[in-house]
Design a protein around this motif. Sequence first.
Motif, mmCIF file in Angstrom:
data_model
loop_
_atom_site.group_PDB
_atom_site.id
_atom_site.type_symbol
_atom_site.label_atom_id
_atom_site.label_comp_id
_atom_site.label_asym_id
_atom_site.label_seq_id
_atom_site.Cartn_x
_atom_site.Cartn_y
_atom_site.Cartn_z
ATOM 1 N N VAL A 1 6.404 6.025 14.648
ATOM 2 C CA VAL A 1 5.424 6.082 13.556
ATOM 3 C C VAL A 1 5.947 5.293 12.359
ATOM 4 N N ALA A 2 7.212 5.521 12.014
ATOM 5 C CA ALA A 2 7.811 4.807 10.888
ATOM 6 C C ALA A 2 7.810 3.301 11.135
ATOM 7 N N ARG A 3 8.153 2.908 12.337
ATOM 8 C CA ARG A 3 8.159 1.482 12.693
ATOM 9 C C ARG A 3 6.764 0.881 12.522
ATOM 10 N N ALA A 4 5.740 1.602 12.966
ATOM 11 C CA ALA A 4 4.361 1.127 12.844
ATOM 12 C C ALA A 4 3.950 0.960 11.386
ATOM 13 N N LEU A 5 4.519 1.791 10.527
ATOM 14 C CA LEU A 5 4.207 1.727 9.095
ATOM 15 C C LEU A 5 5.118 0.757 8.331
ATOM 16 N N GLY A 6 6.201 0.325 8.972
ATOM 17 C CA GLY A 6 7.157 -0.546 8.300
ATOM 18 C C GLY A 6 8.003 0.187 7.269
ATOM 19 N N VAL A 7 8.291 1.459 7.547
ATOM 20 C CA VAL A 7 9.100 2.276 6.636
ATOM 21 C C VAL A 7 10.195 2.970 7.443
ATOM 22 N N SER A 8 11.081 3.644 6.745
ATOM 23 C CA SER A 8 12.119 4.416 7.436
ATOM 24 C C SER A 8 11.521 5.742 7.905
ATOM 25 N N HIS A 9 12.167 6.340 8.915
ATOM 26 C CA HIS A 9 11.647 7.619 9.383
ATOM 27 C C HIS A 9 11.780 8.693 8.307
ATOM 28 N N GLY A 10 12.735 8.509 7.398
ATOM 29 C CA GLY A 10 12.883 9.437 6.276
ATOM 30 C C GLY A 10 11.645 9.449 5.386
ATOM 31 N N SER A 11 10.992 8.294 5.270
ATOM 32 C CA SER A 11 9.762 8.216 4.467
ATOM 33 C C SER A 11 8.643 9.047 5.099
ATOM 34 N N VAL A 12 8.596 9.036 6.407
ATOM 35 C CA VAL A 12 7.591 9.847 7.099
ATOM 36 C C VAL A 12 7.896 11.326 6.881
ATOM 37 N N TYR A 13 9.191 11.671 6.949
ATOM 38 C CA TYR A 13 9.589 13.070 6.774
ATOM 39 C C TYR A 13 9.345 13.571 5.352
ATOM 40 N N ARG A 14 9.187 12.685 4.392
ATOM 41 C CA ARG A 14 8.843 13.138 3.039
ATOM 42 C C ARG A 14 7.438 13.732 2.995
ATOM 43 N N HIS A 15 6.589 13.264 3.891
ATOM 44 C CA HIS A 15 5.216 13.774 3.933
ATOM 45 C C HIS A 15 5.053 14.907 4.947
ATOM 46 N N PHE A 16 5.807 14.863 6.030
ATOM 47 C CA PHE A 16 5.749 15.882 7.078
ATOM 48 C C PHE A 16 7.180 16.238 7.442
ATOM 49 N N ARG A 17 7.577 17.456 7.139
ATOM 50 C CA ARG A 17 8.986 17.861 7.218
ATOM 51 C C ARG A 17 9.590 17.786 8.608
ATOM 52 N N THR A 18 8.741 17.945 9.628
ATOM 53 C CA THR A 18 9.241 17.926 11.011
ATOM 54 C C THR A 18 8.255 17.174 11.897
ATOM 55 N N LYS A 19 8.723 16.813 13.067
ATOM 56 C CA LYS A 19 7.839 16.184 14.051
ATOM 57 C C LYS A 19 6.715 17.159 14.424
ATOM 58 N N ALA A 20 7.050 18.423 14.550
ATOM 59 C CA ALA A 20 6.042 19.432 14.897
ATOM 60 C C ALA A 20 4.971 19.526 13.806
ATOM 61 N N ALA A 21 5.383 19.457 12.544
ATOM 62 C CA ALA A 21 4.416 19.510 11.441
ATOM 63 C C ALA A 21 3.497 18.295 11.467
ATOM 64 N N LEU A 22 4.049 17.140 11.801
ATOM 65 C CA LEU A 22 3.248 15.925 11.904
ATOM 66 C C LEU A 22 2.233 16.057 13.038
ATOM 67 N N THR B 1 0.864 -1.172 0.000
ATOM 68 C CA THR B 1 0.000 0.000 0.000
ATOM 69 C C THR B 1 0.906 1.229 0.000
ATOM 70 N N PRO B 2 0.656 2.156 -0.914
ATOM 71 C CA PRO B 2 1.528 3.334 -0.959
ATOM 72 C C PRO B 2 1.425 4.158 0.330
ATOM 73 N N LEU B 3 2.531 4.759 0.694
ATOM 74 C CA LEU B 3 2.560 5.605 1.876
ATOM 75 C C LEU B 3 1.972 6.958 1.510
ATOM 76 N N THR B 4 0.881 7.294 2.161
ATOM 77 C CA THR B 4 0.194 8.562 1.914
ATOM 78 C C THR B 4 0.159 9.367 3.212
ATOM 79 N N PRO B 5 -0.095 10.665 3.119
ATOM 80 C CA PRO B 5 -0.228 11.449 4.339
ATOM 81 C C PRO B 5 -1.313 10.888 5.278
ATOM 82 N N ASP B 6 -2.423 10.418 4.711
ATOM 83 C CA ASP B 6 -3.483 9.858 5.561
ATOM 84 C C ASP B 6 -3.011 8.626 6.323
ATOM 85 N N ARG B 7 -2.253 7.760 5.660
ATOM 86 C CA ARG B 7 -1.727 6.574 6.350
ATOM 87 C C ARG B 7 -0.773 6.983 7.464
ATOM 88 N N VAL B 8 0.055 7.977 7.198
ATOM 89 C CA VAL B 8 0.988 8.455 8.219
ATOM 90 C C VAL B 8 0.211 9.017 9.408
#
Length: 195
Positions: free
Chosen positions: A34-55, A6-13
Amino acid sequence: MPPPETPLTPDRVLEATEDVLRRFGPAKATVVDVARALGVSHGSVYRHFRTKAALREAVTERWLDQAHDELAAIARAKGPAAERLREWLATLFAAKRRKAGGDPELFATYLSLADENSGTVARHVETMVGDLTKIVESGLASGEFTTRNPRKTAQALWSATAHFHDPVYAEEWSDPGAELAFADLFDLLLNGLRA
């Protein structure tokens, strides 16, 4: 052949972030969790949300926006303004009660996030007061309501009903008399609005 991922989307994150926040709380939840829960690297999460604060801000905004569409539809609908005002406020109260009672841990987490994302909360309140302004303006146009300033009246309605939507009062929303108190307050407000 394995099924396609399943593609990683902002909604999934955001969904995964809600789960992580529910488990660990806002103080301990990390982007790595969050990345661990999704099975992706934390860099993948940061592609959708630039910072922890933005997330965290996006999660807060998503939570606050859940009832916006339904409330906006009530504000735009045709029909007597008094009925729409009652329906709008009752719908908001019911939504807040569901959030507080349905998942108390996540509700407490969101309260913490809302404190750190005051700009998001301010935009939410602005949207809510905007809906109320539309209803008051339509009541003024139809002769149901009398007011000199629909915007100030809408702001006063928001403030006067805070007991039924401000999370500070969440513990009282499940009281047996809460519905009756809401009805009594609405009647009082409506009497003040009527021409």
